[in-house]
Design an enzyme around this catalytic site. Structure first.
Site, short mmCIF file in Angstrom:
data_model
loop_
_atom_site.label_atom_id
_atom_site.label_comp_id
_atom_site.label_asym_id
_atom_site.label_seq_id
_atom_site.Cartn_x
_atom_site.Cartn_y
_atom_site.Cartn_z
N GLU A 160 0.83 -1.55 -0.06
CA GLU A 160 -0.08 -0.12 0.02
C GLU A 160 0.74 1.13 0.16
OE1 GLU A 160 -1.91 -3.18 3.17
OE2 GLU A 160 -0.05 -3.14 1.82
N LEU B 273 21.56 -27.73 -3.51
CA LEU B 273 20.37 -26.70 -3.21
C LEU B 273 20.61 -26.01 -3.21
CD1 LEU B 273 19.41 -29.23 0.21
CD2 LEU B 273 19.72 -29.91 -2.65
N THR C 145 12.99 -40.39 3.02
CA THR C 145 12.11 -39.08 4.21
C THR C 145 10.59 -38.87 3.26
OG1 THR C 145 14.61 -38.48 3.76
CG2 THR C 145 12.31 -37.12 4.01
#
Length: 342
Positions: free
Chosen positions: A53, A206, A288
Site C-alpha cells: 500500500e 541445493l 524421507t
C-alpha cells in the site's frame, strides 16, 4: 469480470513479482484508482521494506486525488507495528474514499483489525473480492499461520520404469528444461529438505543456479550427524538447518536443531514453524518422501518422469495414490502435479 475484480487481479500480478523474496511476509500487491484510471500501484518487495500500500501511495504523482480514490489491496492491510507502521492507519490518515480487499488476513496480529480501523474511520471497505485467487497467491502464508506448519511440496524425478536412480547411484533423469523449472521452484519456495542418505549419496548444494532468485533455506535431516562438515550442504551459500537427535547450536549460517525420533514429523513441523519457515520442498530421498506420504502430510506434489529412460534396478520411486490434477510436458519429460484428497 467486475471492475473491482479486474483491479484485484492486477494486485495479484504485482504481488507475484516478489515470489520467493518476501519471506516470512506474505505477497501483497496494491493499486490506486481515481475515476476509473490507475494512478498508483506497488507491491511488497522484501521483508523489512515498505508494504504494498505504501509503495502504491508513494507512486501517486498528484496526492490531492487520494481522498477521491479507491485503494485495492490483495490482502487485508496490516494493523500492527512491525518493522513498518500499520498500513491501515496510513489509509485512514490519507482519507481514501474506499478500500477493496482481496482476502482477509487470518494472521492473529491482523485478522479483521485492519478492516475495522478503516471502517471506524468512516471509509467504505469491501473484502472477499477474488478471495480464492488471493488465498492461492498466499497459500504458503495462510498454511503457515492456520496449520502452524510450512506449506509442503513433495518433488522427485523418476525413470519410465519407476526408479529414482540406477543401481542406487545418483543418475541424471530430467532434461535441461526441467532443470530450469526445478531451480525456479527452489527460488520461489522458502526452504528445501533432504535426508541423510540423499546428502551422502549426491552431496547436493541445493542452491539456485539455473534461475534468478534467492537460495532457499536448506534443511538436512541427519539424526546421527553422519554428513561430513566438508559437504556442500555445509557451505556458506545459504542458511542451513540441521535436524538431528544429538545437539543444538548455531555457527555462522548453520543451525543445529534437536528433534527426537519418537514423534518425528509433528516435532519437525513445530521446529520449522518456530523457525518461521513458510514453505518447504521435500527433495528426497525415497525414505524421507515416503514418511510424508504415509502421514498424508503434504500440500502439493510434483513428479517428473522421463518415459524413455529405463533404469531397471535401483531405488524404487514412491507411488502416488491420487490422480494428477495437471500434467505438463517439457520436451521428453512429463511433470505431474498432485493435490491431496481432503
Amino acid at each position: 469480470m467486475s471492475n473491482d475484480e479486474l483491479y484485484i487481479k492486477r494486485c495479484i500480478e504485482l504481488a507475484q513479482k516478489a515470489l520467493g523474496k518476501t519471506y516470512p511476509n506474505p505477497l501483497v500487491g496494491s493499486v490506486i484508482v481515481h475515476n476509473g484510471k490507475i494512478i498508483g500501484e506497488g507491491y511488497h518487495h522484501k521483508a523489512g521494506e515498505n508494504h504494498a500500500e505504501i509503495n502504491a501511495i508513494n507512486s501517486v504523482e498528484d496526492k490531492s486525488l487520494i481522498p477521491e480514490s479507491t485503494i485495492y489491496v490483495s490482502l487485508e492491510p496490516c494493523a500492527h507495528y512491525g518493522k513498518t507502521p500499520p498500513c491501515a492507519l496510513k489509509i485512514k490518515e490519507l482519507g481514501f474514499k474506499k478500500v477493496v480487499i482481496g482476502a482477509m488476513d487470518s494472521h492473529d496480529k491482523v485478522n479483521g483489525k485492519g478492516k475495522k480501523i478503516i471502517q471506524d474511520a468512516g471509509i467504505e471497505a469491501v473484502s472477499g473480492v477474488l478471495e480464492k485467487e488471493c488465498i492461492q497467491l498466499n497459500k504458503r502464508f495462510f498454511t503457515y499461520h492456520e496449520k502452524k506448519r510450512p506449506y509442503i511440496i513433495l518433488k522427485w524425478a523418476e525413470s519410465g520404469d519407476g526408479f529414482l536412480d540406477k543401481d542406487f547411484k545418483p543418475t541424471a533423469i530430467s532434461n535441461s528444461l526441467v532443470n530450469q523449472f526445478v531451480h525456479q521452484l527452489r527460488a520461489d519456495e522458502h526452504a528445501i529438505l533432504v535426508g541423510t542418505q540423499t546428502a551422502l549419496n549426491d552431496n547436493p548444494s541445493l542452491t539456485v543456479r539455473n534461475a534468478d532468485g534467492v537460495n532457499p533455506v536448506r534443511i538436512l535431516i541427519d539424526f546421527d550427524l553422519k554428513v561430513p562438515r566438508d559437504f556442500k550442504m555445509y557451505n556458506d551459500e545459504a542458511e542451513t538447518l540441521v535436524i538431528n537427535s544429538l545437539k543444538e547450536g548455531t555457527e555462522n549460517n548453520i543451525k543445529l536443531i534437536k528433534v527426537g525420533k519418537e514423534n518425528f514429523l509433528p516435532d519437525l513441523m513445530t521446529a520449522l514453524y518456530k523457525e518461521q519457515i513458510q514453505s518447504v520442498i521435500i527433495e528426497g530421498g525415497s525414505y524421507t518422501l515416503l514418511q510424508f506420504i504415509k502421514a498424508n502430510l503434504w500440500d502439493e506434489a510434483i513428479v517428473i518422469k522421463n518415459e524413455e529412460l529405463k533404469l531397471e534396478n535401483g531405488t524404487k520411486a514412491p507411488i502416488m495414490n491420487v490422480k494428477p490434477n495437471d500434467i505438463k510436458a517439457l520436451r521428453d519429460n512429463t511433470l505431474s502435479f498432485y493435490k491431496p484428497i481432503i
